[in-house]
Design a protein around this motif. Structure first.
Motif, PDB file in Angstrom:
ATOM      1  N   ARG A 344       0.831  -1.216   0.000  1.00  0.00           N
ATOM      2  CA  ARG A 344       0.000   0.000   0.000  1.00  0.00           C
ATOM      3  C   ARG A 344       0.856   1.253   0.000  1.00  0.00           C
ATOM      4  O   ARG A 344       0.554   2.235  -0.697  1.00  0.00           O
ATOM      5  N   LEU A 345       1.918   1.239   0.774  1.00  0.00           N
ATOM      6  CA  LEU A 345       2.815   2.396   0.793  1.00  0.00           C
ATOM      7  C   LEU A 345       3.477   2.599  -0.563  1.00  0.00           C
ATOM      8  O   LEU A 345       3.599   3.738  -1.049  1.00  0.00           O
ATOM      9  N   ASP A 346       3.911   1.511  -1.172  1.00  0.00           N
ATOM     10  CA  ASP A 346       4.553   1.625  -2.483  1.00  0.00           C
ATOM     11  C   ASP A 346       3.578   2.136  -3.542  1.00  0.00           C
ATOM     12  O   ASP A 346       3.936   2.957  -4.404  1.00  0.00           O
ATOM     13  N   LYS A 347       2.340   1.647  -3.501  1.00  0.00           N
ATOM     14  CA  LYS A 347       1.361   2.109  -4.480  1.00  0.00           C
ATOM     15  C   LYS A 347       1.031   3.587  -4.301  1.00  0.00           C
ATOM     16  O   LYS A 347       0.810   4.323  -5.284  1.00  0.00           O
ATOM     17  N   ALA A 348       0.982   4.025  -3.046  1.00  0.00           N
ATOM     18  CA  ALA A 348       0.713   5.442  -2.797  1.00  0.00           C
ATOM     19  C   ALA A 348       1.839   6.304  -3.361  1.00  0.00           C
ATOM     20  O   ALA A 348       1.591   7.355  -3.994  1.00  0.00           O
ATOM     21  N   ARG A 349       3.086   5.889  -3.164  1.00  0.00           N
ATOM     22  CA  ARG A 349       4.222   6.652  -3.717  1.00  0.00           C
ATOM     23  C   ARG A 349       4.183   6.643  -5.238  1.00  0.00           C
ATOM     24  O   ARG A 349       4.421   7.669  -5.894  1.00  0.00           O
ATOM     25  N   ILE A 366       4.638  17.667  -2.616  1.00  0.00           N
ATOM     26  CA  ILE A 366       4.756  17.747  -1.155  1.00  0.00           C
ATOM     27  C   ILE A 366       4.374  16.417  -0.503  1.00  0.00           C
ATOM     28  O   ILE A 366       5.066  15.922   0.402  1.00  0.00           O
ATOM     29  N   MET A 367       3.294  15.797  -0.953  1.00  0.00           N
ATOM     30  CA  MET A 367       2.882  14.526  -0.357  1.00  0.00           C
ATOM     31  C   MET A 367       3.876  13.408  -0.687  1.00  0.00           C
ATOM     32  O   MET A 367       4.147  12.539   0.159  1.00  0.00           O
ATOM     33  N   TYR A 368       4.425  13.416  -1.908  1.00  0.00           N
ATOM     34  CA  TYR A 368       5.421  12.400  -2.270  1.00  0.00           C
ATOM     35  C   TYR A 368       6.666  12.531  -1.384  1.00  0.00           C
ATOM     36  O   TYR A 368       7.189  11.533  -0.879  1.00  0.00           O
ATOM     37  N   ALA A 379      12.536   2.649   8.157  1.00  0.00           N
ATOM     38  CA  ALA A 379      13.179   1.482   7.523  1.00  0.00           C
ATOM     39  C   ALA A 379      12.214   0.720   6.626  1.00  0.00           C
ATOM     40  O   ALA A 379      12.205  -0.514   6.601  1.00  0.00           O
ATOM     41  N   LEU A 380      11.406   1.457   5.862  1.00  0.00           N
ATOM     42  CA  LEU A 380      10.446   0.819   4.967  1.00  0.00           C
ATOM     43  C   LEU A 380      10.713   1.141   3.502  1.00  0.00           C
ATOM     44  O   LEU A 380       9.893   0.800   2.647  1.00  0.00           O
ATOM     45  N   LEU A 381      11.851   1.743   3.211  1.00  0.00           N
ATOM     46  CA  LEU A 381      12.106   2.170   1.843  1.00  0.00           C
ATOM     47  C   LEU A 381      13.402   1.602   1.287  1.00  0.00           C
ATOM     48  O   LEU A 381      13.407   0.936   0.248  1.00  0.00           O
ATOM     49  N   ALA A 382      14.488   1.854   1.931  1.00  0.00           N
ATOM     50  CA  ALA A 382      15.785   1.409   1.408  1.00  0.00           C
ATOM     51  C   ALA A 382      16.578   0.751   2.533  1.00  0.00           C
ATOM     52  O   ALA A 382      17.092   1.449   3.418  1.00  0.00           O
ATOM     53  N   SER A 427      -6.198   8.683   3.452  1.00  0.00           N
ATOM     54  CA  SER A 427      -6.860   8.534   2.157  1.00  0.00           C
ATOM     55  C   SER A 427      -5.956   7.830   1.145  1.00  0.00           C
ATOM     56  O   SER A 427      -6.434   7.150   0.236  1.00  0.00           O
ATOM     57  N   LEU A 428      -4.636   7.978   1.322  1.00  0.00           N
ATOM     58  CA  LEU A 428      -3.707   7.324   0.394  1.00  0.00           C
ATOM     59  C   LEU A 428      -3.567   5.834   0.683  1.00  0.00           C
ATOM     60  O   LEU A 428      -3.447   5.014  -0.225  1.00  0.00           O
TER      61      LEU A 428
END
Length: 447
Positions: A344-349, A366-368, A379-382, A427-428
């Motif tokens: 879900r986090l990846d799809k929002a980005r 700004i949201m991105y 620690a959820l990205l790289a 909402s994202l």
């Protein structure tokens, strides 16, 4: 130690020899890393039908007369006899150092201690050493021969001490006298041991009595199960601790006598002081096992839900005979729930980056940026977490995501903070629940 320590039936034909009693039970293992995500512990309940129980009883395959000892034991008795001959020859070579007069005693002394064919290989090295050192003075080889003999006898004197050490575990055991008929009627495993063509069964049929070895069980739990089998209800406690209840259940599962103890299950469970804990630990896994074995749907659902929601690594059975399908299902649900949040986090980005989310360039930018920064700080990205998600707790992950702080900004013409359907993380990402739904007992039983 042949003395009976516990008598369940004074006329019983079977002695159960419990070795290494009260072994560690249901301990949490080390944290499993991602390279161990395929690891599963088989439980005795999965192996009991294919004679996996024989290992605990030190049982061999079905006996075929004559009953001979394993061939591996013969070299053990021969090798110690051959080894002392070599060290006795070596000190003779080392101590040969001075006058050459007493060379004859060496031959005599070499022949005296050896009275078997083993003497031939020992005599040859003595002759070679004497021939090679003929020119050098030989110093009283007869004297060192005695200490050599004494040194050869020393290990023989030490053997009883070593044997005593090996016998200590046998002395630290319990011998329980029980009835063969009660065991056969209550337990299919004991029935196989006593009537299934094994060495123990033939000994029982020939002599009318037999010893059966067990290893590692808790003594009190074993006595409780045996007294239930022998219908001695007056000696059976009506209240057990969670750990003792789990131990009795393990024994009943192992010896396949669930029906024999089933009538006491409700009494024991209703009298438990320990409720299902809200933290991950050994007690929680004991509840998973107890609720599975005694078929308690509500407790099983709650316990598995808590395990999946709070475990930070691969869920381990802790050595309990929880079926692989239960452990595998819990790990699968945990990983699926964590993967859903990460996706879900990846799809929002991706939506903010591609322009499918956000009402304007400023809104998307700004949201991105805010989402990327907060994913990175948690620690959820790289690197992006991958299954089996070591050191990642589902409930903690959801609470961290729900705590993401949305940015606030004002447009060039507006005097109030920007608001649109995409300017908040809820909402994202949509709504998230920090609890994984527990497993259905009925569904797993039918599988």
């Amino acid at each position: 130690m042949d003395r009976v320590t516990h008598v369940i039936d004074p006329d019983g034909e079977v002695i159960i020899v419990l070795q290494n009693p009260n072994a560690p039970f249901a301990e949490l293992s080390e944290a499993l890393t991602s390279d161990k995500f395929t690891y599963l512990l088989p439980g005795p309940s999965d192996e009991i039908q294919n004679f996996g129980w024989c290992a605990v009883h030190n049982l061999s395959e079905p006996a075929q007369p004559p009953f001979e000892e394993p061939a591996l034991e013969w070299p053990v008795t021969e090798e110690p006899a051959a080894e002392p001959a070599e060290p006795t020859a070596e000190p003779v070579e080392e101590t040969v150092a001075e006058p050459a007069e007493p060379t004859k005693p060496t031959a005599e002394s070499a022949e005296e201690p050896v009275a078997e064919p083993v003497a031939e290989p020992t005599a040859e090295p003595v002759e070679e050493t004497v021939a090679e050192s003929a020119e050098e003075p030989v110093a009283e080889p007869a004297e060192p021969a005695k200490p050599a003999a004494e040194s050869a006898e020393e290990p023989v004197e030490e053997e009883p001490a070593e044997l005593g050490l090996t016998k200590q575990p046998e002395e630290n055991c319990f011998r329980i006298q029980v009835s063969a008929k009660h065991l056969i009627l209550a337990s299919s495993v004991f029935k196989k041991i006593l009537t299934g063509g094994w060495k123990e069964s033939i000994t029982y049929l020939q002599k009318g009595s037999v010893e059966i070895t067990a290893d590692g069980w808790d003594l009190n739990a074993l006595l409780i199960m045996l007294r239930i089998i022998h219908c001695q209800s007056y000696q059976i406690p009506g209240k057990l601790t969670l750990e003792m209840l789990a131990k009795v259940a393990v024994l009943a599962d192992y010896y396949d006598c669930r029906e024999a103890i089933g009538f006491l299950a409700n009494t024991w469970i209703n009298n438990l002081d320990e409720s299902i804990p809200m933290t991950y630990g050994s007690d929680l896994m004991l509840w998973v096992w107890v609720s599975w074995f005694f078929q308690l749907p509500a407790q099983f659902k709650q316990a598995t839900s808590t395990v999946m929601s709070l475990s930070s690594n691969w869920i381990d059975s802790m050595g309990l005979p929880i079926p692989n399908k239960v452990i595998g299902s819990m790990n699968s649900h945990r990983q699926g729930a964590i993967a859903s949040v990460v996706n879900r986090l990846d799809k929002a980005r991706d939506g903010l980056l591609s322009g499918t989310r956000g009402c304007s360039f400023e809104c998307r930018s700004i949201m991105y940026g805010a989402l990327t920064l907060q994913m990175q700080s948690n620690a959820l990205l790289a690197p992006i977490p991958i299954a089996p998600y070591p050191n990642l707790n589902y409930r903690k992950l959801v609470q961290e995501v729900l705590s993401f702080t949305p940015p606030q900004w004002y447009g060039l013409k507006a005097r109030q903070a920007h608001k649109c359907p995409h300017s908040c993380f809820e909402s994202l990402i949509d709504t998230l629940n920090d609890t994984i739904e527990g497993l259905g007992l009925d569904n797993l039983v039918r599988e």
